[in-house]
Design an enzyme around this catalytic site. Sequence first.
Site, PDB file in Angstrom:
ATOM      1  N   LYS B  90       0.814  -1.219   0.000  1.00 38.13           N
ATOM      2  CA  LYS B  90       0.000   0.000   0.000  1.00 38.13           C
ATOM      3  C   LYS B  90       0.846   1.267   0.000  1.00 38.13           C
ATOM      4  O   LYS B  90       0.418   2.304  -0.500  1.00 38.13           O
ATOM      5  CB  LYS B  90      -0.942   0.001   1.211  1.00 38.13           C
ATOM      6  N   GLU B 112      -9.368   5.884   3.112  1.00 36.65           N
ATOM      7  CA  GLU B 112     -10.160   4.840   3.752  1.00 36.65           C
ATOM      8  C   GLU B 112      -9.224   3.681   4.032  1.00 36.65           C
ATOM      9  O   GLU B 112      -8.154   3.575   3.413  1.00 36.65           O
ATOM     10  CB  GLU B 112     -11.291   4.384   2.830  1.00 36.65           C
ATOM     11  N   SER B 378       1.679  -9.655  -0.667  1.00 35.81           N
ATOM     12  CA  SER B 378       1.291  -8.242  -0.580  1.00 35.81           C
ATOM     13  C   SER B 378       1.560  -7.603   0.770  1.00 35.81           C
ATOM     14  O   SER B 378       1.697  -6.388   0.862  1.00 35.81           O
ATOM     15  CB  SER B 378      -0.183  -8.089  -0.950  1.00 35.81           C
TER      16      SER B 378
END
Lengths: 271, 392
Positions: B90, B112, B378
């Site tokens: 991210k 968010e 991830s």
Amino acid sequence: MASTDATTTNTGAERIAAAFANKAGRAALMPYLMGGFPDLETSRAIGLAYADGGADLVELGVPYSDPLADGPVVHDAGTKALAAGTTTEDVLDVCRTLSERLPVVIMLYSNLVLARGVEAFVAAAAQAGASGLIVPDLPLEEADEILAACDAAGLALVPLAAPTTPDERLRAIGSRARGFLYTVSVAGTTGERTGTKESFAPILDRARAATHVPVALGFGIATPEAAAAAADAGADGVIVGSRLVREAAEADDPATAVRAVVADLAAALRT
Amino acid sequence: MSTSEAAVEHRYGPYGGQYVPETLMPALGELETAWVAARTDPGYREELTVLLRDYVGRPSPLYLAERLSEVAGREVWLKREDLNHTGSHKINNALGQALLAKRMGKQRIIAETGAGQHGVASATACALLDLECIVYMGAEDIRRQKPNVQRMELLGATVVSVEAGAKTLAEAVSAAIRDWVTNVATTHYIIGSAVGPAPYPAIVREMQRVIGDEARAQILERRGRLPDRVLACVGGGSNAIGTFAGFYGDPSVKLVGIEAAGDGIDTERHGAPLTVGGKPGVLHGALSAIMQSPDGQILEAHSVSAGLDYPGSGPEHAWLRDEGRATYIAVGDTDALAAFREVSRLEGIIPALETAHAFHHILHGDGGGSELDLLCLSGRGDKDLAEVLARG
Ligand SMILES: Cc1ncc(COP(=O)(O)O)c(C=O)c1O
């Protein structure tokens, strides 16, 4: 009374135009209700009470799970209406009742139109006596298909204009507006706010210069004073939503209570 | 509008678009213009590249997981996004968008978060660049991803609890969009996945394609060949689209996205709209594969992993699926929880619960004849410990 007889006009856009032309006050009073809130029959009674209280036109909301343009009051009402089992079909049935008294513009999110299929939904809305649609998450860029279907079915697709909309874009929106141009008074979601003639006037002047249809002001108008200020600033129509939805949520007898609020708003627009 | 239509795609086949309130349309145009200018601006590229190298730790390693390969019966290479600063992919997107916001003169950032990883990444980027940061997070996710809430607050962000609906990622995105509608003049919305109205899906893919580009170069250098399959878990689809994008030009490479089956895709409690199919719909500003009722009401998703607990999907994924370029399958809660433990013991790597879904497929799913799998790992699973251990 400003209600318009459907038999004298043949399309939704014309019926809306007649409602503006024959309005009782300085600006048309256009209250919003959430279909199915607090329950289906009460919402029907609320719509009729709007007509009794002096509304010129009604905006009928279809509850949606994910209403991006709505603040907490309308969002909450939609959530409760859905929890009570309200369907799009139910709201169209309320539309049928109300359209016998005054023009109804259905306000709903784009996915509810797409889920049914654009043509099928527009046909069903026309069948239910609706005069127009407001789709708050359908900007100009995405509107072609729904606009064409509405035009073909005689429904007015009412676009929204925002304070953030640049002039050139506003003209593009205004030139494709049917029925009226829904001018949003502030950047934000629906909710009760304050406003004055001075704060509304520049927004309305800009909108009027961009379109040939009547200009209505909404998002935030909650009091007779604010409604009068909008009319003083040149609004052809005044939309009141959250204030009335809150009344419907809080009152023991919602229909009686909203009728009084609508009557006060109507009186403020007549003086 | 001043934006050039050709510069950034708005549609992927029929999918994508900009189904948002008019108030946001000028901001989306402004964002697109800023992005088109930034992405070719050597100053912006250099600033981002240096930060990704020195601050995030890129390039992330490509690691041959030998014990895991033995169980799987094929080579399994892991692209180690879990080793990035803040512990997931991210940060690639959050940092790139925060730099973009700074260029646009926006001092207030909203984001968010579901698993909390995007919230932590955004809070981190904002601390670094001295921007105000507000993170919307569902109340249920605040409960199940507590360590990340504490990290965000430590980093100076304000975490706003969202109580609507299922109190998870979908409601957090909606709350962030409502904030943006209200504060659009001062605020940039750093969306955390490859979802939302155009130009977001394209921007997020370009921010994340560093994963795929690096991985492709690394596997060619290490193995002298391309993988047979490239795999990634799919919530909104940002780590997957970034990984896949590096291999778009390699038709021999199969692209596989793994969604959350939750309690099972034959129940209503899952997060697998791409796998299940059905009529596309609009969620959070884009037309894509979504979970909806016949009337068009958005359904609540369910997954044990907060990052996959989402009823929508990135529009480009829906198109890759329809075109047959990528395939999507779903793995349920129980299998993901088992894979979480299995991978921890096999490799000494505690994976994020999101990635654990993909690990299950690699270890126990249909190998599809692959001899070499490349998986985007991830994120790391520290955030999930309490939730996993509580389930026994
Ligand atoms: C580690 C990790 N992997 C995957 C995801 C899913 O997001 P996306 O599909 O956008 O990569 C998340 C989201 O929170 C995450 O934290």
